[in-house]
Every structure is written in C-alpha cells, then in structure tokens.
Design a protein around this motif. Structure first.
Motif, PDB file in Angstrom:
ATOM      1  N   PHE A  58     -75.130   8.057  23.495  1.00 26.79           N
ATOM      2  CA  PHE A  58     -75.080   9.179  22.567  1.00 26.79           C
ATOM      3  C   PHE A  58     -76.167  10.204  22.839  1.00 26.79           C
ATOM      4  O   PHE A  58     -75.948  11.421  22.693  1.00 26.79           O
ATOM      5  N   ILE A  59     -77.344   9.751  23.244  1.00 20.72           N
ATOM      6  CA  ILE A  59     -78.414  10.691  23.543  1.00 20.72           C
ATOM      7  C   ILE A  59     -78.053  11.539  24.761  1.00 20.72           C
ATOM      8  O   ILE A  59     -78.269  12.761  24.778  1.00 20.72           O
ATOM      9  N   SER A  60     -77.485  10.908  25.770  1.00 22.42           N
ATOM     10  CA  SER A  60     -77.161  11.629  27.007  1.00 22.42           C
ATOM     11  C   SER A  60     -76.029  12.627  26.812  1.00 22.42           C
ATOM     12  O   SER A  60     -75.934  13.611  27.559  1.00 22.42           O
ATOM     13  N   LEU A  61     -75.159  12.410  25.810  1.00 21.63           N
ATOM     14  CA  LEU A  61     -74.037  13.324  25.568  1.00 21.63           C
ATOM     15  C   LEU A  61     -74.393  14.485  24.644  1.00 21.63           C
ATOM     16  O   LEU A  61     -73.596  15.406  24.480  1.00 21.63           O
ATOM     17  N   ASN A  62     -75.581  14.444  24.046  1.00 27.24           N
ATOM     18  CA  ASN A  62     -75.987  15.505  23.127  1.00 27.24           C
ATOM     19  C   ASN A  62     -76.661  16.644  23.885  1.00 27.24           C
ATOM     20  O   ASN A  62     -77.506  16.422  24.754  1.00 27.24           O
ATOM     21  N   ASP A  63     -76.266  17.882  23.554  1.00 31.08           N
ATOM     22  CA  ASP A  63     -76.871  19.069  24.179  1.00 31.08           C
ATOM     23  C   ASP A  63     -78.174  19.403  23.461  1.00 31.08           C
ATOM     24  O   ASP A  63     -78.152  19.923  22.340  1.00 31.08           O
ATOM     25  N   PRO A  64     -79.335  19.129  24.063  1.00 28.07           N
ATOM     26  CA  PRO A  64     -80.607  19.387  23.370  1.00 28.07           C
ATOM     27  C   PRO A  64     -80.920  20.869  23.204  1.00 28.07           C
ATOM     28  O   PRO A  64     -81.794  21.226  22.414  1.00 28.07           O
TER      29      PRO A  64
END
Length: 351
Positions: A58-64
């Motif tokens: 989930f962290i890797s799929l979120n656009d920061p």
C-alpha cells in the motif's frame, strides 16, 4: 446518501474477514486442528511476512506528491496530542505504565482504515475520500506502526535490563571477610543500554524495512514514472494479498485459545469501546478544527476516527504479549458495532 448497494459493498469487505476468523476459531475450538504452539507460529508468520508485505504494497502504490497534507496534518496532530497526554500520564501518575500507554494509544488512534474505512467512506463521501483513507494507511504504516514497534521493543528491553539489575535485589558473595553487591547501574547507562537493544531489534524487524522501502519506492516511482517489474510485484502481492485474511485468522486462533470470547472481561471491553469510538473522534475533531479543516474534510476526519480497531495493532499486541485480550475484543466487537456507529456520526455531522 448511503444506499442499499453501499451497505452491501461495506458488508462485502467485512464478511470475508469474519469467515477467516470463524474458520480459525473452529479449527482450534471444535476440530482441534492446531495446537497452541502452532497458533503462535501462525501469528509469527503474520507479523514477520504477511503484515510487512501488505504495508509495503500500500505504501508503494500511494503517490506521495499528491497527498492532502492539510488532512494528514490533522490526523497526525491527533496522534501526537494523545501520545503526549498518555506519556505525561504514565510518567507522572502512580497508575500510569508503558503497557497501558501503548494499548490506549492503539485504541484511540489506530482505526481499521484499510478494511472498513475505504469502502465505508467512499459510500458516504465519494471516491475522493477513498484516496484520503489510503493516505492515512500510508502514514499509519510508515510512522505510527513503526512508533508502536519502538515502544514494544523499548518495553521488552527495559524489562530485560531490569531483570538483570533489579533495583532492590542485592546478591552477596562471601569471600573471606569480598561482600560484593550488584545494583542497578546509573540511569544514563540504563537508557543507553535500552536504546542500543531497541535499535538492534528494530533493524532486524521486517516491518521497519517494509515501511522505509515502500516509501522510497513510491518517491522514486512517482517521480520518474517507473513501474515495478512484474516478477517482483507478483512475488510481493502473493503474500500481501493474504495479509489481512491471515491477521483475522490469527485473531480467530487467539479467541479459540481463550476461556471466554470477551477475553478481557465486560468492564474492560466497555472501556475499550468508549476509548475507540468516543475519545478518538473527539480529539481529531479538535485537532482538525485547529488545523483549519472545515466542511466535508472535517466530517471525513471524524468518521474515519470512529472506525473499529485496526487489525495490525492486534497482531503486534499478540506478538509482544501486551494486552492481546483487549485488542482482540476491540477488533471483534468494534467491527460488529462499527457500521451503526459510523452511520450515526455521518447523520449527526450532516445535520
């Protein structure tokens, strides 16, 4: 307005998790498939493999670069305020202790955003709220779960050091006329020893690496539009997809090993529900208003804080043996009563 289809979508997200929990419960209580040692091994698998890979996914799929920092600031301030209040309570009152500080922080600030938050908030406030819930999940994984791990490891190290150097224990070894007393070392030495032990534990914990690596990958991939190779993404997703289901399975195993379904007792369970559904929303309402959130964003912040207890904190509580009975009860009954409570919040905020 919530429709019948919206309610069905929420139930479709929740019911499969209860199926996993009931199967686990039956496999121990009715069918005697797993022994207590095997149950501990399953929870270990969840804590070491399933949860870290789920967090990374989930962290890797979120656009920061597209996060709503105003909303995230309000959510983070709620956690900081509660954490500070709990720290003062455990440091300066005779009833305060680190175990309850960790448990109360989890109950009041770490809701089940992933499983219930996304479908429920999307049904109430539209697709944009689903994106906000993903951002909250990312912050939970990167910052707040890591902080919880630090507190768990700090507690374990402190207990170990205290056992080695009990403050009141004096060992006398007689050598002729060579009494020698072993006492606890100075506070500065104690603190340094504890922090060294905590650091060594954290750098070996997969959850620490999953959060850091997930954040690094999201920063790189969304900055230069790089996609993860299919072989790598498939290897991660095959276990991360099982993360929530296995966490609920572990919860069912824990329930089956307890003499009562309400493992912590009715009075403690009532207290835990009050902390979960009243304290969290009240504090985030105050911090959101202080940050400047108004309208729909304010409503979303309050409703997401009134979601049931998160599953991952239970996994950590079971792994470190810090009030797992309270967290299991909070997850189970929280998910049962969460829908009417969040709908009530939704209606009251819309008046």
């Amino acid at each position: 307005m919530i429709t019948g289809k919206d309610i069905y979508d929420v139930l479709a997200a929740i019911v499969p998790l209860y199926v996993a929990m009931i199967l686990a419960y039956g496999s121990v209580r009715w069918w005697k498939i797993f022994t207590p040692d095997q149950c501990s091994g399953i929870n270990r698998f969840v804590a070491v493999f399933a949860v870290p890979l789920l967090s990374f996914h989930f962290i890797s799929l979120n656009d920061p670069y597209a996060m709503n920092y105003h909303f995230i600031a309000a959510d983070s301030l709620q956690k900081v305020v509660i954490l500070a209040a709990l720290f003062l309570w455990q440091a300066f009152t005779k009833h305060g202790n680190l175990e309850w500080m960790i448990t109360l922080f989890s109950l009041s600030t770490l809701p089940n955003t992933l499983v219930m938050g996304i479908p429920l908030l999307k049904a109430m406030y539209g697709d944009d709220s689903g994106s906000l819930m993903v951002q909250v999940v990312v912050l939970q994984s990167v910052i707040w779960y890591t902080l919880m791990l630090f507190m768990f490891e700090y507690r374990g190290a402190k207990l170990l050091i205290t056992e080695q150097f009990p403050e009141t224990k004096k060992m006398v070894m007689e050598e002729g006329d060579a009494a020698k007393k072993h006492q606890m070392p100075p506070a500065s030495v104690m603190t340094r020893l504890i922090l060294i032990m905590v650091w060594r534990k954290l750098i070996r914990n997969p959850n620490t690496y999953s959060s850091v690596l997930g954040l690094i990958w999201s920063l790189v991939s969304y900055r230069w539009h790089i996609k993860m190779p299919t072989i790598m993404s498939g290897s991660i997703s095959i276990l991360s997809d099982a993360g929530l289901g296995m966490a609920m399975f572990s919860l069912g195993l824990f329930m089956a090993l307890q003499p009562k379904i309400i493992a912590c007792g009715k009075s403690v369970a009532t207290f835990a529900m009050a902390v979960r559904f009243l304290t969290g929303p009240a504090v985030i309402a105050a911090t959101s208003i202080a940050i400047g959130l108004r309208g729909v964003l304010l409503h979303i912040a309050i409703v997401q804080a009134a979601l049931p207890q998160g599953i991952v904190p239970f996994v950590f509580a079971k792994e470190y043996n810090v009030h797992p009975d309270i967290l299991s009860t909070a997850v189970i009954f929280g998910m049962l009563i969460a829908l009417p409570i969040t709908v009530l919040y939704y209606v009251l905020l819309g008046l």
